[in-house]
Write an enzyme that holds these catalytic residues in place. Sequence first.
Site, PDB file in Angstrom:
ATOM      1  N   ASP A  93       0.867  -1.173   0.000  1.00 17.71           N
ATOM      2  CA  ASP A  93       0.000   0.000   0.000  1.00 17.71           C
ATOM      3  C   ASP A  93       0.907   1.227   0.000  1.00 17.71           C
ATOM      4  OD1 ASP A  93      -2.172   1.640  -0.041  1.00 17.71           O
ATOM      5  OD2 ASP A  93      -3.018   0.976   1.869  1.00 17.71           O
ATOM      6  N   SER A  94       0.364   2.327  -0.526  1.00 17.92           N
ATOM      7  CA  SER A  94       1.168   3.504  -0.847  1.00 17.92           C
ATOM      8  C   SER A  94       1.514   4.378   0.343  1.00 17.92           C
ATOM      9  CB  SER A  94       0.381   4.358  -1.825  1.00 17.92           C
ATOM     10  OG  SER A  94      -0.910   4.626  -1.288  1.00 17.92           O
ATOM     11  N   GLY A  95       0.784   4.220   1.437  1.00 16.41           N
ATOM     12  CA  GLY A  95       1.049   5.054   2.604  1.00 16.41           C
ATOM     13  C   GLY A  95      -0.016   6.097   2.863  1.00 16.41           C
ATOM     14  N   GLY A  96      -0.771   6.458   1.844  1.00 12.40           N
ATOM     15  CA  GLY A  96      -1.774   7.518   2.001  1.00 12.40           C
ATOM     16  C   GLY A  96      -2.746   7.227   3.133  1.00 12.40           C
ATOM     17  N   PHE A  97      -3.292   6.034   3.103  1.00 10.04           N
ATOM     18  CA  PHE A  97      -4.301   5.631   4.084  1.00 10.04           C
ATOM     19  C   PHE A  97      -3.713   5.588   5.490  1.00 10.04           C
ATOM     20  CE2 PHE A  97      -6.671   2.217   6.279  1.00 10.04           C
ATOM     21  CZ  PHE A  97      -7.962   2.692   6.137  1.00 10.04           C
ATOM     22  N   ASP A 147      -2.947   8.056  -2.598  1.00  7.49           N
ATOM     23  CA  ASP A 147      -4.320   8.549  -2.707  1.00  7.49           C
ATOM     24  C   ASP A 147      -4.706   9.237  -1.408  1.00  7.49           C
ATOM     25  OD1 ASP A 147      -4.215   6.194  -1.236  1.00  7.49           O
ATOM     26  OD2 ASP A 147      -6.287   5.655  -1.682  1.00  7.49           O
ATOM     27  N   GLN A 190     -11.617   6.394  -5.751  1.00  7.31           N
ATOM     28  CA  GLN A 190     -12.179   7.013  -4.544  1.00  7.31           C
ATOM     29  C   GLN A 190     -13.558   7.580  -4.916  1.00  7.31           C
ATOM     30  OE1 GLN A 190     -11.149   6.772  -1.506  1.00  7.31           O
ATOM     31  NE2 GLN A 190      -9.044   6.031  -1.727  1.00  7.31           N
ATOM     32  N   GLY A 217     -11.382   3.662  -0.041  1.00 11.12           N
ATOM     33  CA  GLY A 217     -12.355   4.535   0.620  1.00 11.12           C
ATOM     34  C   GLY A 217     -13.635   3.838   1.015  1.00 11.12           C
ATOM     35  N   ASP A 267      -7.633  -7.546   1.075  1.00 14.40           N
ATOM     36  CA  ASP A 267      -6.693  -7.639   2.197  1.00 14.40           C
ATOM     37  C   ASP A 267      -7.437  -7.124   3.405  1.00 14.40           C
ATOM     38  OD1 ASP A 267      -6.359  -4.614   1.540  1.00 14.40           O
ATOM     39  OD2 ASP A 267      -5.382  -4.898   3.472  1.00 14.40           O
TER      40      ASP A 267
END
Length: 373
Positions: A93-97, A147, A190, A217, A267
């Site tokens: 995962d990109s880290g945004g969340f 995101d 999103q 989201g 996931d």
Amino acid sequence: MTQEFSFRLIATDGKARRGEISMPRGTVRTPAFMPVGTGGTVKAMYMDQVRDLGSDIILGNTYHLMLRPGAERVARLGGLHEFARWPYPILTDSGGFQVMSLSKLRKLTEKGVTFRSHIDGVPYEMTPERSIEIQGLLDSDIQMQLDECIALPAKESDVERAMELSLRWAERCKAAFGTQQGKAMFGIVQGGDVALLRERSAQVLSGLDLKGYAVGGLAVGEPQPVMLDMLDVTCPQLPGDKPRYLMGVGTPDDILKSVARGIDMFDCVMPTRAGRHGLAYTRRGKINLRNARHAEDHRPLDEESDCPASRDYSRAYLHHLVKSQESLGAMLLTWNNLAYYQRLMADIRGAVEAGTFGERAALITEGWARGDI
Ligand code: GUN
């Protein structure tokens, strides 16, 4: 010659899909459940066990690994696969969340997000380009765009702003990723609980011709029917020949209902986190091992399971371990839960192939309702 990243559909049953993602480190049978290995470990599990349960791919987190031990350090140590001794596919995962849910003093701009580590307060900057760079240093096979995911309920104007920002970040991530043989960068739809925004997000991302698409989201505070409505409007807008990943979802029931709507990958921390908190997922529903009614129960969690944790240990012993906060309690329940999730996914894949997904899903759901006696 290096292998390409590819997806092929093997069978469909209604909107449910049975597919296969191929990449140099292995093949992912879909619908797939990816155990969460946040910081380079699937908590309370050996990687050999994770693999033996039928996991084709695990998930890692940019946010956690960039803070500790650091992306550059993981790269020097040979990449995440070598470091964690998991030589099969990894999605990061990109880290945004995680920045939004865990870090302190966040500031979000067009450029990216600045924040302070939840571990030691050290300041960091995360841009779409840096997120892709970190995921490259980790040597991740499937990388996610940066995101902005906002919790629901939220004002429609806020949902729209975050969705549009996420679309612009998707383009920047695509440019930063470039072309990499054997690897993929997925976009993230999103748009909160607003059907028109979901449609627009899915349409614009589809135009970027990425190798796969996630739906983000969701499961962020809305009721399940709202999440399912959003899948009903989103999935038809995504290309049929690319994998679709529903992020952070969910319960076994969420998974059945999302597969029915065309989702291929999942996931969730649920099986691992619940295991560490004394909860067992079984064919007969969820069992809370903390409950005193298990104190002298000789029965295992599931006598028909081929997982030793489910089949060989009495509920009385598991209750004792959980009550005494023994590490083995967390280990056995996590093992049982991941075994249950992966068995569910294998069951789903078999049913979609056989064209009996609807009937099978109804039977599985009946089993949960019947209870564990
Ligand atoms: N995990 C669960 N939901 C999301 C999401 O919307 N975005 C990202 N990046 N990760 C998630």
